[in-house]
Design an enzyme around this catalytic site. Structure first.
Site: not given
Ligand SMILES: NC(=O)c1ccc[n+]([C@@H]2O[C@H](COP(=O)([O-])OP(=O)(O)OC[C@H]3O[C@@H](n4cnc5c(N)ncnc54)[C@H](O)[C@@H]3O)[C@@H](O)[C@H]2O)c1
Length: 377
Positions: A15, A75, A94, A96, A118, A270
């Site tokens: 990016r 980054k 970012y 972090h 962030e 993550d």
């Molecule tokens: N792998 C990747 O490339 C990547 C990229 C972006 C985000 N992420 C990760 O994805 C995850 C989600 O991010 P987001 O932006 O959607 O967060 P968010 O806060 O918008 O959504 C998280 C949801 O999880 C729900 N939740 C919490 N505990 C729960 C449970 N026990 N059962 C069911 N639901 C539950 C919350 O109520 C919330 O609605 C984070 O860990 C974020 O770091 C990963």
């Protein structure tokens, strides 16, 4: 203001901090933009496009950091960039920092004005510069899951949308936040049968309304998760408890009850992942099979789509960049609370509490906070 856009040097990062469209808008506002040669290549932007937009192309990172009042990146800076940083320079990227003591100390020593994407935060607690990457990860998770279900990857050989006379796949999404709701939209759009679980009824109610009831929604608990995933073709992990390790919602035993050749995509990887069997994977080697289930656990899913990700990220960052350039960072932060919350370091001091607490460093008040917030009575 002179704004510098270096080429990202982190491994596999394709990016870039600014598009040619962003350069054009800054130049129209009377600013000068230095872009490192080939900085946009990984996102499909040629040097000529930047030049046409009014950028000055420069060779190598040294000339960017030497000449810019504000450096805009994607980054965090890495070791080769540390010695290039100048006192008082604004760094918008970012960061972090709470997970990186070495970088925190470097930025302090170089007296950088460090604004982390962030931690820019809206009044409602939303994180507008993290959201675009969650959107992309959520949408892409369904495509990744579809690939895992292919027979050649060890999957059941199920096509998400089914075919005439053949029912579609069942996709179960754990978490209805930004990632989960975007996964839901794509899965539904493809024609899969979708179930989504969350602990917050209002999230489920919102998704149920906008999909006109075409999805099944459930309050998340151990028993319901077990029942739903047992008949799933694809399970997407998209939960988050802010600031904490992801809860392990799916145990190995629950996974064993799923059908052989089903797939799981753990987007929450993550934060440690929400499946007991999760271990981080990379784009080069994204999947593994455990208990007969294909796992996809890539920690930087948006990295596979640098062009879309760059547009999505810079769409969100650009209004802040323009405010800083037009007003200067001091005034921009005084006037914009969300941007002010993005400030992590200034003048060698840490002004973001969580970062200071992570490393036992002294915490200083954000100098741009209104007086009522500095001295709460
Ligand atoms: N792998 C990747 O490339 C990547 C990229 C972006 C985000 N992420 C990760 O994805 C995850 C989600 O991010 P987001 O932006 O959607 O967060 P968010 O806060 O918008 O959504 C998280 C949801 O999880 C729900 N939740 C919490 N505990 C729960 C449970 N026990 N059962 C069911 N639901 C539950 C919350 O109520 C919330 O609605 C984070 O860990 C974020 O770091 C990963």
């Amino acid at each position: 203001m002179i704004i510098g856009v270096p080429k990202e040097i982190k491994e596999v990062e394709k990016r870039v901090g600014m598009t040619p469209q962003g350069v054009d808008a800054l130049v129209v506002h009377g600013h000068r933009v230095l872009v490192e040669r080939s900085a946009g290549k990984g996102s499909g932007f040629s040097d000529q496009e930047y030049q046409k937009a009014g950028a000055t192309l420069v060779e190598g990172p040294k000339n960017i950091w030497e000449g810019a009042d504000m450096v805009v990146k994607v980054k965090e800076p890495l070791e080769p960039e540390f010695s290039l940083m100048r006192p008082g320079q604004v760094l918008f990227t970012y960061l972090h920092l709470a997970a990186n003591r070495e970088l925190t100390l470097e930025l302090m020593e170089h007296r950088i004005v460090g604004i982390g994407y962030e931690t820019v935060q809206g009044q409602d607690g939303s994180l507008p510069l993290l959201r675009p990457m969650s959107e992309i990860a959520g949408r892409a998770s369904v495509l990744a899951g579809g690939m895992c279900l292919e027979a050649r990857h060890g999957g059941r050989g199920v096509l998400l949308c089914g075919a005439s006379g053949v029912p579609p796949a069942k996709v179960v999404i754990l978490g209805a936040g930004v990632v989960g709701s975007n996964a839901c939209k794509v899965a539904l759009g493809i024609g899969a049968s979708v179930s989504i679980l969350d602990i917050h009824p209002e999230r489920l109610s919102y998704l149920h309304d906008i999909t006109q009831g075409h999805i099944a929604t459930f309050i998340s608990n151990r028993m319901t998760i077990g029942e739903e995933i047992a008949s799933a073709d694809l399970v997407i992990g998209a939960v988050l408890i802010p600031g904490a390790h992801a809860p392990k919602l799916v145990t190995r035993l629950m996974l064993k009850r799923m059908r052989h050749g089903s797939a799981v995509v753990d987007v929450s990887v993550d934060q440690g992942g929400c499946f007991e069997t999760t271990r981080p994977t990379t784009h080069e080697n994204p999947t593994y099979v455990e208990e007969g289930i294909v796992h996809y656990c890539v920690a930087n899913i948006p990295g596979a789509f640098p062009r879309t990700s760059t547009f999505a990220l810079t769409n969100a960052t650009f209004p802040y960049i323009l405010q800083i350039a037009d007003k200067g960072y001091e005034k921009a932060m005084e006037e914009n609370e969300a941007l002010r919350k993005g400030l992590n370091l200034i003048g060698g001091q840490v002004v973001y509490r969580a970062v200071a607490e992570s490393f036992g460093l002294a915490f200083a008040q954000n100098p741009f906070s209104p007086p009522s917030l500095k001295n709460p009575s």
